[in-house]
Design a protein around this motif. Structure first.
Motif, PDB file in Angstrom:
ATOM      1  N   SER A 159      -7.283   7.014   4.363  1.00 31.39           N
ATOM      2  CA  SER A 159      -5.993   6.522   3.739  1.00 31.39           C
ATOM      3  C   SER A 159      -6.806   4.897   4.086  1.00 31.39           C
ATOM      4  O   SER A 159      -6.061   4.193   4.954  1.00 31.39           O
ATOM      5  CB  SER A 159      -4.997   6.759   3.392  1.00 31.39           C
ATOM      6  OG  SER A 159      -4.163   5.757   4.937  1.00 31.39           O
ATOM      7  N   PRO A 160      -6.644   4.364   3.019  1.00 29.85           N
ATOM      8  CA  PRO A 160      -6.455   3.154   2.697  1.00 29.85           C
ATOM      9  C   PRO A 160      -4.729   2.234   3.627  1.00 29.85           C
ATOM     10  O   PRO A 160      -5.637   1.014   4.126  1.00 29.85           O
ATOM     11  CB  PRO A 160      -6.394   2.212   0.908  1.00 29.85           C
ATOM     12  CG  PRO A 160      -6.305   3.866   0.218  1.00 29.85           C
ATOM     13  CD  PRO A 160      -6.560   4.612   0.805  1.00 29.85           C
ATOM     14  N   PHE A 164     -12.034   6.857  -1.425  1.00 39.23           N
ATOM     15  CA  PHE A 164     -11.544   5.755  -0.530  1.00 39.23           C
ATOM     16  C   PHE A 164     -11.366   6.614   1.028  1.00 39.23           C
ATOM     17  O   PHE A 164     -12.506   6.588   1.876  1.00 39.23           O
ATOM     18  CB  PHE A 164     -11.028   4.862   0.245  1.00 39.23           C
ATOM     19  CG  PHE A 164     -10.771   4.137   0.896  1.00 39.23           C
ATOM     20  CD1 PHE A 164     -11.567   3.011   0.850  1.00 39.23           C
ATOM     21  CD2 PHE A 164     -10.446   4.361   2.258  1.00 39.23           C
ATOM     22  CE1 PHE A 164     -11.781   1.734   2.481  1.00 39.23           C
ATOM     23  CE2 PHE A 164     -10.602   2.785   3.866  1.00 39.23           C
ATOM     24  CZ  PHE A 164     -11.118   2.607   3.268  1.00 39.23           C
ATOM     25  N   LYS A 165     -10.606   7.924   1.012  1.00 38.48           N
ATOM     26  CA  LYS A 165     -10.373   8.446   2.014  1.00 38.48           C
ATOM     27  C   LYS A 165     -12.059   9.727   2.434  1.00 38.48           C
ATOM     28  O   LYS A 165     -12.094   9.832   2.807  1.00 38.48           O
ATOM     29  CB  LYS A 165      -8.933   9.842   1.740  1.00 38.48           C
ATOM     30  CG  LYS A 165      -8.942  10.258   3.131  1.00 38.48           C
ATOM     31  CD  LYS A 165      -7.530  11.154   3.184  1.00 38.48           C
ATOM     32  CE  LYS A 165      -7.119  11.869   4.509  1.00 38.48           C
ATOM     33  NZ  LYS A 165      -6.144  12.342   4.552  1.00 38.48           N
ATOM     34  N   LEU A 171      -3.191  -1.771  -3.183  1.00 36.38           N
ATOM     35  CA  LEU A 171      -3.614  -0.849  -3.081  1.00 36.38           C
ATOM     36  C   LEU A 171      -4.931  -1.262  -4.580  1.00 36.38           C
ATOM     37  O   LEU A 171      -5.653  -0.882  -4.664  1.00 36.38           O
ATOM     38  CB  LEU A 171      -3.759   1.085  -3.947  1.00 36.38           C
ATOM     39  CG  LEU A 171      -4.111   1.602  -3.963  1.00 36.38           C
ATOM     40  CD1 LEU A 171      -4.912   2.175  -2.369  1.00 36.38           C
ATOM     41  CD2 LEU A 171      -3.023   2.823  -3.970  1.00 36.38           C
ATOM     42  N   ALA A 207      -7.834   5.424  -4.162  1.00 40.16           N
ATOM     43  CA  ALA A 207      -7.519   6.148  -3.263  1.00 40.16           C
ATOM     44  C   ALA A 207      -8.158   7.306  -2.198  1.00 40.16           C
ATOM     45  O   ALA A 207      -7.951   7.810  -1.149  1.00 40.16           O
ATOM     46  CB  ALA A 207      -5.647   6.477  -3.290  1.00 40.16           C
ATOM     47  N   ARG A 211      -6.558   2.701  -9.219  1.00 40.70           N
ATOM     48  CA  ARG A 211      -5.927   2.774  -8.235  1.00 40.70           C
ATOM     49  C   ARG A 211      -5.519   4.619  -7.207  1.00 40.70           C
ATOM     50  O   ARG A 211      -5.702   4.848  -6.583  1.00 40.70           O
ATOM     51  CB  ARG A 211      -4.372   2.029  -7.699  1.00 40.70           C
ATOM     52  CG  ARG A 211      -3.558   2.355  -8.477  1.00 40.70           C
ATOM     53  CD  ARG A 211      -2.381   1.511  -8.595  1.00 40.70           C
ATOM     54  NE  ARG A 211      -0.864   1.848  -9.298  1.00 40.70           N
ATOM     55  CZ  ARG A 211      -0.133   1.153  -8.978  1.00 40.70           C
ATOM     56  NH1 ARG A 211       0.270   0.404  -8.775  1.00 40.70           N
ATOM     57  NH2 ARG A 211       0.903   1.151 -10.013  1.00 40.70           N
ATOM     58  N   LEU A 270      -7.322  -3.584  -4.060  1.00 43.04           N
ATOM     59  CA  LEU A 270      -8.739  -2.760  -3.719  1.00 43.04           C
ATOM     60  C   LEU A 270      -9.115  -2.505  -4.061  1.00 43.04           C
ATOM     61  O   LEU A 270     -10.471  -2.353  -4.281  1.00 43.04           O
ATOM     62  CB  LEU A 270      -8.357  -2.650  -2.676  1.00 43.04           C
ATOM     63  CG  LEU A 270      -7.400  -2.903  -1.503  1.00 43.04           C
ATOM     64  CD1 LEU A 270      -7.133  -1.719   0.416  1.00 43.04           C
ATOM     65  CD2 LEU A 270      -8.500  -3.665  -0.588  1.00 43.04           C
ATOM     66  N   LEU A 330       0.828  -1.420   0.241  1.00 38.98           N
ATOM     67  CA  LEU A 330       0.076   0.225   0.009  1.00 38.98           C
ATOM     68  C   LEU A 330       1.189   1.178   0.599  1.00 38.98           C
ATOM     69  O   LEU A 330       0.870   2.363  -0.670  1.00 38.98           O
ATOM     70  CB  LEU A 330      -1.102  -0.191   0.982  1.00 38.98           C
ATOM     71  CG  LEU A 330      -2.180  -1.125   0.901  1.00 38.98           C
ATOM     72  CD1 LEU A 330      -2.556  -0.683   2.230  1.00 38.98           C
ATOM     73  CD2 LEU A 330      -3.272  -0.550  -0.302  1.00 38.98           C
ATOM     74  N   ILE A 335     -15.360  -4.268  -0.069  1.00 40.71           N
ATOM     75  CA  ILE A 335     -13.656  -3.546   0.382  1.00 40.71           C
ATOM     76  C   ILE A 335     -13.216  -4.310   1.687  1.00 40.71           C
ATOM     77  O   ILE A 335     -12.303  -4.532   2.511  1.00 40.71           O
ATOM     78  CB  ILE A 335     -13.425  -2.214   0.361  1.00 40.71           C
ATOM     79  CG1 ILE A 335     -13.442  -2.098  -1.124  1.00 40.71           C
ATOM     80  CG2 ILE A 335     -12.022  -1.846   1.232  1.00 40.71           C
ATOM     81  CD1 ILE A 335     -13.931  -0.232  -1.126  1.00 40.71           C
ATOM     82  N   THR A 336     -14.326  -3.656   3.508  1.00 39.78           N
ATOM     83  CA  THR A 336     -13.047  -4.222   4.326  1.00 39.78           C
ATOM     84  C   THR A 336     -14.010  -5.512   4.740  1.00 39.78           C
ATOM     85  O   THR A 336     -12.858  -6.263   5.475  1.00 39.78           O
ATOM     86  CB  THR A 336     -15.082  -3.677   5.555  1.00 39.78           C
ATOM     87  OG1 THR A 336     -14.777  -1.902   5.069  1.00 39.78           O
ATOM     88  CG2 THR A 336     -14.743  -3.962   6.638  1.00 39.78           C
TER      89      THR A 336
END
Length: 314
Positions: free
Chosen positions: A246-247, A239-240, A221, A236, A232, A224, A168, A207-208
């Protein structure tokens, strides 16, 4: 079926990241090639006193960062000759497709090899869809603080033992390098970035769940991002935007939470807990646990561990 090898406008075969290490007369002092990282490849080379070499055009962009030392170097690219002193903290940038000649002395150098597809993908996320709108400029020498910072992060990771979090970290640094090349060194402008909605509840849950199922190994990354069918670079940011973290931070939070459960509810040793949550060894696990919780795993085990609850009274 193998993809055709890239060809330069002059009809010359372009040299890949994998091939260049065998063309160079010396092997790198250290390299990320055996780490299984995606994104930017880093080769660290010792100083050289008698450099005199011509290299064919590359299919990738090259950033050469000098972490230490000082040396006088003559560079030839695209019909231009440049003579100057390369010293600690300086970088040079050679875009894909350039035949290059190097003469003189070279200091210690970290060669950051950036896949052209990485920069193209970043351009698409920033709003530029045509490959022709990206042309990275040839820079013989520069003091770029962002390049220096990102190069030092990658070199620091190269010195670390392999760890699941590295995928990551390297993915995000690679994405940052690609974005910085577009912002600071692209000969063409980039259109304004598209505004897109954040991740939905079902996507966050997917994702979780994937992260929870793979906490014992390196999670990249790109994998995901593939879960929600975005790049990716876009992932990123989304996701944030959607979670507030952050991832990288999210994955480590899940690792630590899994460790707390294992310590509190099972008889698993701390060394086994470290491996089960993706840490390379107990020492690194202890440092990260302490940083995120304020206490060590051993202290947490003494206070909450199953062994303590099962200990008979004196």
């Amino acid at each position: 079926m193998n993809e055709p090898h890239p060809i330069s406008p002059s009809g010359q075969k372009l040299v890949s990241i994998e091939e260049i290490v065998d063309i160079k007369p010396r092997r790198p002092l250290a390299t990320t090639r055996d780490r299984g990282w995606s994104g930017v490849t880093v080769d660290l080379y010792r100083p050289r006193l008698d450099c005199s070499q011509t290299y064919p055009a590359l299919d990738h962009h090259l950033i050469s960062y000098c972490p230490s030392g000082r040396a006088r170097l003559i560079q030839r690219r695209n019909g231009v000759v440049h003579e100057g002193t390369i010293s600690a903290g300086m970088s040079l940038l050679m875009p894909a497709g350039c035949v290059s000649t190097w003469e003189g002395r070279t200091p210690t150098s970290a060669r950051l090899r950036v896949p052209a597809r990485l920069v193209a993908a970043a351009g698409e996320e920033l709003g530029s869809h045509a490959a022709a709108s990206i042309e990275i400029r040839n820079i013989f020498e520069t003091r770029d603080r962002l390049i220096e910072h990102m190069a030092l992060v990658l070199l620091a990771e190269l010195e670390q033992q392999a760890h699941p979090a590295q995928a990551l970290i390297v993915d995000q640094v690679s994405a940052a390098i690609a974005a910085h090349l577009l912002r600071a060194y692209n000969a063409f402008g980039i259109a304004e970035r598209r505004t897109l909605p954040g991740l939905g509840k079902a996507e966050i849950e997917r994702i979780t769940s994937y992260i929870e199922d793979n906490l014992d190994r390196m999670i990249g990354l790109a994998e995901l991002a593939a879960l929600v069918d975005v790049s990716r670079f876009h992932f990123a940011r989304l996701f944030k935007q959607s979670t507030g973290v952050s991832p990288i931070n999210f994955v480590e939070q899940r690792r630590i939470e899994r460790a707390r459960v294992l310590i509190a509810e099972t008889d698993t040793s701390l060394a086994e807990v470290a491996l089960a949550t993706g840490y390379s060894d107990q020492s690194h696990f202890t440092r990260r646990f302490h940083r995120l919780t304020g206490g060590t795993p051993a202290a947490f085990a003494r206070e909450h561990g199953r062994r303590l609850r099962r200990r008979p009274p004196n």
